[in-house]
Design an enzyme around this catalytic site. Structure first.
Site, mmCIF file in Angstrom:
data_model
loop_
_atom_site.group_PDB
_atom_site.id
_atom_site.type_symbol
_atom_site.label_atom_id
_atom_site.label_comp_id
_atom_site.label_asym_id
_atom_site.label_seq_id
_atom_site.Cartn_x
_atom_site.Cartn_y
_atom_site.Cartn_z
ATOM 1 N N SER A 1 -25.285 -12.882 17.016
ATOM 2 C CA SER A 1 -25.823 -13.847 16.730
ATOM 3 C C SER A 1 -27.405 -13.769 17.226
ATOM 4 O O SER A 1 -27.450 -12.857 18.024
ATOM 5 C CB SER A 1 -25.045 -15.165 17.335
ATOM 6 O OG SER A 1 -26.632 -16.243 16.615
ATOM 7 N N TYR B 1 -25.286 -21.581 23.892
ATOM 8 C CA TYR B 1 -24.341 -20.504 23.510
ATOM 9 C C TYR B 1 -25.080 -19.152 22.984
ATOM 10 O O TYR B 1 -23.965 -18.639 22.676
ATOM 11 C CB TYR B 1 -24.175 -21.751 22.266
ATOM 12 C CG TYR B 1 -24.439 -20.728 20.427
ATOM 13 C CD1 TYR B 1 -22.923 -19.937 20.632
ATOM 14 C CD2 TYR B 1 -25.602 -20.898 19.443
ATOM 15 C CE1 TYR B 1 -22.967 -18.883 19.276
ATOM 16 C CE2 TYR B 1 -25.047 -19.472 18.752
ATOM 17 C CZ TYR B 1 -23.890 -18.422 17.836
ATOM 18 O OH TYR B 1 -23.460 -18.066 17.171
ATOM 19 N N LYS C 1 -23.467 -15.352 23.680
ATOM 20 C CA LYS C 1 -23.072 -13.989 22.959
ATOM 21 C C LYS C 1 -23.507 -12.634 23.617
ATOM 22 O O LYS C 1 -22.945 -11.448 23.442
ATOM 23 C CB LYS C 1 -23.693 -14.677 21.720
ATOM 24 C CG LYS C 1 -23.273 -15.517 20.178
ATOM 25 C CD LYS C 1 -22.336 -15.044 19.634
ATOM 26 C CE LYS C 1 -21.322 -15.665 18.629
ATOM 27 N NZ LYS C 1 -20.250 -15.623 18.540
#
Length: 333
Positions: free
Chosen positions: A124, A148, A152
């Site tokens: 991402s 989040y 990643k």
């Protein structure tokens, strides 16, 4: 190639499965249905005429993951499986670390034991944090502002360490910007549970009368119209990129990291106006306060993806709006 698609019934995974099947790959889809449902398999069949091999497995179930690799042979893995809501990750960081990092660790260990070397990983643009300049290139400093994004980045770092350890792993790390849209059939698209976390599903639900109005976070950003600017990419372009990345891995001796975006910034209000023009549906909105952690504009420099994959986007913002609305209409019909 025989490919395991983890998160294969999710939003991006299901669209990628269609592209991979069209290119003749033999697929096994894996999912725990945490953000999808068995109905996706029926929709895949309606579109493709193919019944996909499916395994309901959670990557955190270590024994089940190892058993899968013991009973089935794979040439490559595409890894979409993971929780993905920024706001939720701030409220439940342990769940995100457990699911995203812990599940990935089990998958990587099972791959290593089964000598599966090719991996395409769904990363991402959140790994760039608050970019110092745009468009954002792959060598920009990495910094995260939420659990989040941290999950990643940690997985990216894990892949880098494993790749240089002599294991033979060849990872393709794909950093998405803002996926939107749906399959042109209207049978497959993003189906958030509860209140949507992403902009396009929210716009669609407001247009359909499911929600009263859209909140636009900040109207005083230093942008073309005061609203935030992002790089929106059609999910079908994104799906093609995964298939192209798989092909590139078989050609190259090492893995690679590339951005996936259009390279063009579109403001929130421009997206709303385009949606209204394309669909003929009004989207009431209100300007509210900026959200903590937001930035004025973020969009990709995707030239490296063109060089490494031979890939570039083909679908414009009008197609993104049109296909997303067709999918929404099917949900509320």
């Amino acid at each position: 190639m025989r490919v395991l698609v983890c998160g294969g019934t999710g939003y991006i995974g299901s669209h990628t499965a269609l592209v991979l099947a069209e290119r003749g790959h033999d697929l096994v889809l894996l999912d725990n249905y945490s953000n999808s449902s068995p109905a996706v398999l029926e929709r895949l069949y309606q579109i493709s005429g193919q019944h996909f091999d499916f395994c309901q497995v959670d990557l955190r179930e270590r024994e089940a993951v190892f058993a899968l690799f013991k009973t089935k042979t794979f040439d490559a893995v595409i890894h979409f499986a993971g929780l993905k809501a920024v706001g939720e990750s701030c409220e439940q960081p342990l769940d995100y670390f457990d699911n995203n990092i812990g599940g990935s660790l089990n998958l990587l260990q099972a791959m290593q034991k089964a000598a599966v070397k090719h991996l395409v990983f769904s990363s991402s643009a959140t790994v760039y944090g608050h970019p110092e300049k745009v468009p954002v290139k792959e060598d920009a400093p990495l910094s995260v502002s939420n659990p989040y994004g941290r999950s990643k980045l940690v997985i990216e770092q894990m892949l880098g360490d494993i790749a240089v350890s002599g294991s033979g792993l060849k990872p393709a790390i794909l950093r998405y910007f803002n996926p939107v849209g749906a399959h042109p059939s209207g049978l497959l698209g993003e189906a958030p549970s509860g209140i949507p976390n992403n902009l396009m599903p929210y716009i669609c639900q407001v247009a359909a009368g499911v929600r009263e109005k859209l909140s636009v976070f900040g109207g005083d950003w230093p942008t073309v119209d005061g609203s935030g600017v992002r790089d929106f990419i059609h999910v079908m372009d994104l799906a093609r990129a995964h298939a192209d990345a798989l092909d590139a891995l078989t050609r190259n001796k090492t893995g690679f990291t590339v951005n996936l975006g259009t390279g063009t910034g579109i403001s929130v209000l421009q997206l709303v106006q385009t949606f209204e023009r394309v669909t003929g549906r009004p989207v009431p909105y209100q300007i509210t306060a900026r959200r903590a952690g937001d930035v004025a504009e973020v969009y990709a420099d995707s030239r490296l993806a063109k060089q490494r994959l031979g890939w570039q986007t083909e679908l414009d913002i009008e197609a993104m709006c049109r296909d997303a609305w067709r999918w929404q209409q099917n949900q509320t019909a």
